[in-house]
Design a protein around this motif. Sequence first.
Motif: not given
Lengths: 412, 263
Positions: B93-100, B260-261
């Motif tokens: 969730p973090l990788l897909r939704k937040v710039v991280c 991320a994808e």
Amino acid sequence: MSAPTAVRLAGVSKRYPLLTRRGRLHSLKGALLRGELWRLQQEREGFLALSGVDLEVRQGETVAVVGPNGSGKSTLLKLVAGILRPTLGRVEVNGRVTALIELGAGFHPEISGRDNAIVNGMMLGLSRTEIMRRLPEIVEFSGIGEFIDQPVKTYSSGMYVRLGFSVAVTVEPDVLVVDEILAVGDEVFAHRCLDRIARLQRRGAAILLVSHDLGLVEQLAHHGLYLRQGKPVLVGPAAAVVSRYRSDVASEETGAQVAGGNARRWGNGAVSLDGVDLVDAAGRPVRLLSSGEAAAIRIAYTVRQPQEDFVFGVAIHREDGSNVFGTNTELDGWRPERLAGSGEMSLEFPRLELAPGQYLVDAAVHSRAGLAYDYACEVTSFTVSAPVGWPGCYAPRHQWQPRGPAMSPPTG
Amino acid sequence: MLASLYRQRGLVVALVARDLKARYRGTFLGYLWSLLNPLLLLAVYTLVFTFVIPARVPTTVPYPLFLFAGLLPWLFGSGALLDAAVVLTDNGPLLRKVVCAPEVFPAVTVLSHLVHHLLALPVLLIATAVVAGLGVARFPWTVVLLPAALALWVCAVAGLSLAVAALAVHFRDLKDLLHNLLNLFFFATPIIYTLDMIPVRALRRVVQVNPVTPLIQVYRDVVLLGRVPSLLTWAWAAAVALVSWVVGAWIFSRLRETIAETV
């Protein structure tokens, strides 16, 4: 008038590789031995989620992205947020981006709201000292109160989202990317969210938002981008973009074909607008008038298929897309009966009290559900002159009345 | 890779702290468990290998302690690798939704396992001191070299973790494969035995060329056996650590954009 660019997309396309049954690769062996893994990054096949999008968002400007599900709106936001990279084209972003794509993403259920807020803030790019300084404000804004020291797993979903939103807006981003999240929380919190967004707008943040709430889009956004199957259909003032989208939705619901047309003019052609003019009190078309003069917007039309469901509308806006005035016959309480042949419709202003400057006019005739018969953006323009260069767009008749200050009135 | 991690050190530290905090949340003993777990493990080994299967190694050190000194770094490494295999999917969730930056997560995994390892080390050192005090063996003053041995081990584990984390995103099978590989390597590395105890020459060669062997040997030599490993062993261990890091970082950066994808 033109602020520096905050976000620029030039010819941006995004292609997702298609997943095979076992994932995106055929086999471990193939991936490692034949280099499929590396090659996939340059893959030409796959699902084209977004193609040929150009967009510019200036500082302080809000742009809404609308379109049906699967039209690439979220992909666009993720590209701007830097979560994804474009397959083709360039994405330029100036300043700190914060993405409100999923609130509270990555909160750890076992630790307290306070600790989660700190980690979340750091992920969004704040330093530890910055986040510590802003923590009281975050707690206050989220309205979570004493629960802030409880583990997040005990939170209700509303509290969870409120905390996530509070952290994200506290970051004070230069570019804010918002994906359909303003519908969170109760009425009170929704208002506070909108307040905070408005504050960011005034501070000069560029905002890019996706929403299916078209009323909200018209309220918040200056410009709009309408995407359909990954391709931009229309970029322009928010009101026009929303109308175009509404028209397409309405025509799809009635089973009719999506209205053809270009970015400036569209509709199914059942009625066509032959001419839209600004006329003075004597009925002569004019392009220049002085503030406070009587004027009318005259629409000449021809009907190809007689209609019993129709609405005439007019919108006036500035060149930067900001709305000045807009109305339609339905809003003003006129009920349609029959529209056939050709004729004229006039919207008369006894006093057009506009501030000096240039104005653009959109005119439309559409069904009550929004299906456009003919929608013409920026179909005419006019200039208002005034003895004084008042700012803004409203210039009502006015007078100063000193009761105390000793002042001499203007001469002449 | 290192530069990016250094830039985000604040976040990495905060996440490691979060991991540790979350781990013992709601337990009475809290961080004491980090110390208690290895202590109880040592106690069990002592009982079993003294009274049930009396085992010996050709040194003066008691077998349970010998086993423990090899097991500690092994558990650190295998634990980090197993977590690395799921860390990116868990943080999807973090990788897909937040710039991280994705490299943050395997780094956090390795570091929090390292912290646990460091918390367990005192148990080993105190036990060694007790054994020395009883006059069974001399206290290994070579322990001053431990930071170097540990650094090599961390470097190797970090490199492998990066590779495993990135690859596991694309091949979910890797997690199960890894379990079995780790089992195999556990027995192919001189942890429960010494090299000299292997009766078959060919088999000894195999264990010797196992790249994990020099890293564990160096570690145990300095922390327990009081031997300074030969320069050749050091060089070999360093080479393994370096290659692991370089290859792991390379694989990770090649796959970085796809993470991320895919997660």
